[in-house]
Scaffold this motif. Structure first.
Motif, PDB file in Angstrom:
ATOM      1  N   ARG A 161       0.834  -1.209   0.000  1.00 42.92           N
ATOM      2  CA  ARG A 161       0.000   0.000   0.000  1.00 42.92           C
ATOM      3  C   ARG A 161       0.863   1.251   0.000  1.00 42.92           C
ATOM      4  N   GLU A 162       1.927   1.238   0.790  1.00 44.73           N
ATOM      5  CA  GLU A 162       2.807   2.402   0.845  1.00 44.73           C
ATOM      6  C   GLU A 162       3.511   2.630  -0.490  1.00 44.73           C
ATOM      7  N   ARG A 163       4.049   1.575  -1.091  1.00 49.92           N
ATOM      8  CA  ARG A 163       4.752   1.711  -2.376  1.00 49.92           C
ATOM      9  C   ARG A 163       3.818   2.161  -3.481  1.00 49.92           C
ATOM     10  N   ALA A 164       2.557   1.723  -3.423  1.00 52.77           N
ATOM     11  CA  ALA A 164       1.578   2.081  -4.454  1.00 52.77           C
ATOM     12  C   ALA A 164       0.822   3.356  -4.101  1.00 52.77           C
ATOM     13  N   ASN A 165       1.147   3.943  -2.952  1.00 53.73           N
ATOM     14  CA  ASN A 165       0.479   5.164  -2.493  1.00 53.73           C
ATOM     15  C   ASN A 165      -1.039   4.977  -2.397  1.00 53.73           C
ATOM     16  N   ILE A 166      -1.437   3.851  -1.847  1.00 51.47           N
ATOM     17  CA  ILE A 166      -2.854   3.552  -1.632  1.00 51.47           C
ATOM     18  C   ILE A 166      -3.188   3.926  -0.196  1.00 51.47           C
ATOM     19  N   ARG A 167      -4.185   4.779  -0.056  1.00 47.71           N
ATOM     20  CA  ARG A 167      -4.589   5.275   1.257  1.00 47.71           C
ATOM     21  C   ARG A 167      -6.012   4.801   1.576  1.00 47.71           C
TER      22      ARG A 167
ATOM     23  N   ILE B  14      -6.416  -1.515 -10.251  1.00 48.05           N
ATOM     24  CA  ILE B  14      -5.902  -0.243 -10.735  1.00 48.05           C
ATOM     25  C   ILE B  14      -6.650   0.862  -9.993  1.00 48.05           C
ATOM     26  N   LYS B  15      -5.928   1.900  -9.622  1.00 51.27           N
ATOM     27  CA  LYS B  15      -6.596   3.011  -8.942  1.00 51.27           C
ATOM     28  C   LYS B  15      -7.661   3.581  -9.871  1.00 51.27           C
ATOM     29  N   ALA B  16      -8.833   3.860  -9.316  1.00 51.67           N
ATOM     30  CA  ALA B  16      -9.951   4.340 -10.125  1.00 51.67           C
ATOM     31  C   ALA B  16      -9.580   5.610 -10.881  1.00 51.67           C
ATOM     32  N   GLU B  17      -8.817   6.505 -10.259  1.00 53.18           N
ATOM     33  CA  GLU B  17      -8.428   7.747 -10.940  1.00 53.18           C
ATOM     34  C   GLU B  17      -7.514   7.449 -12.128  1.00 53.18           C
ATOM     35  N   SER B  18      -6.652   6.453 -12.003  1.00 57.27           N
ATOM     36  CA  SER B  18      -5.777   6.077 -13.114  1.00 57.27           C
ATOM     37  C   SER B  18      -6.581   5.450 -14.244  1.00 57.27           C
TER      38      SER B  18
END
Length: 93
Positions: free
Chosen positions: A42-48, A70-74
């Motif tokens: 989570r930290e490496r992928a910047n998932i909060r 995949i992050k929804a914003e991406s």
């Protein structure tokens, strides 16, 4: 409005020509169907907490064989990149 710099997404077919995929960890699905992404990932992928992730399934021979997160914003950015030129060409005519 300043335009964001164009960068190639890691899931772009052009970006997958080198070292693309790796097994990051094994996760367990609990009785409620929930999984925990390891803190380091989570930290490496910047998932909060509260981030939205799209779960994309891949099928082979009619069965789901793989999942991609995949992050929804991406994902939204990728859709805009793909559809933008199509929409422009439709509005020109």
């Amino acid at each position: 409005m300043a335009r964001r710099s164009q960068r190639q997404a890691c899931c772009d077919p052009e970006a997958t020509k080198g070292d693309c995929c790796s097994v990051e960890s094994l996760v367990t699905v609990d009785e409620r169907g929930q999984m925990v992404l390891p803190k380091e990932l989570r930290e490496r992928a910047n998932i909060r907490a509260g981030d939205k992730l799209a779960l994309i399934s891949w099928q082979k021979d009619g069965e789901v064989c793989c999942f991609t997160l995949i992050k929804a914003e991406s994902l939204a950015e990728r859709v805009k990149e793909f559809l933008g030129p199509v929409m422009k060409s439709m509005s020109v005519g």
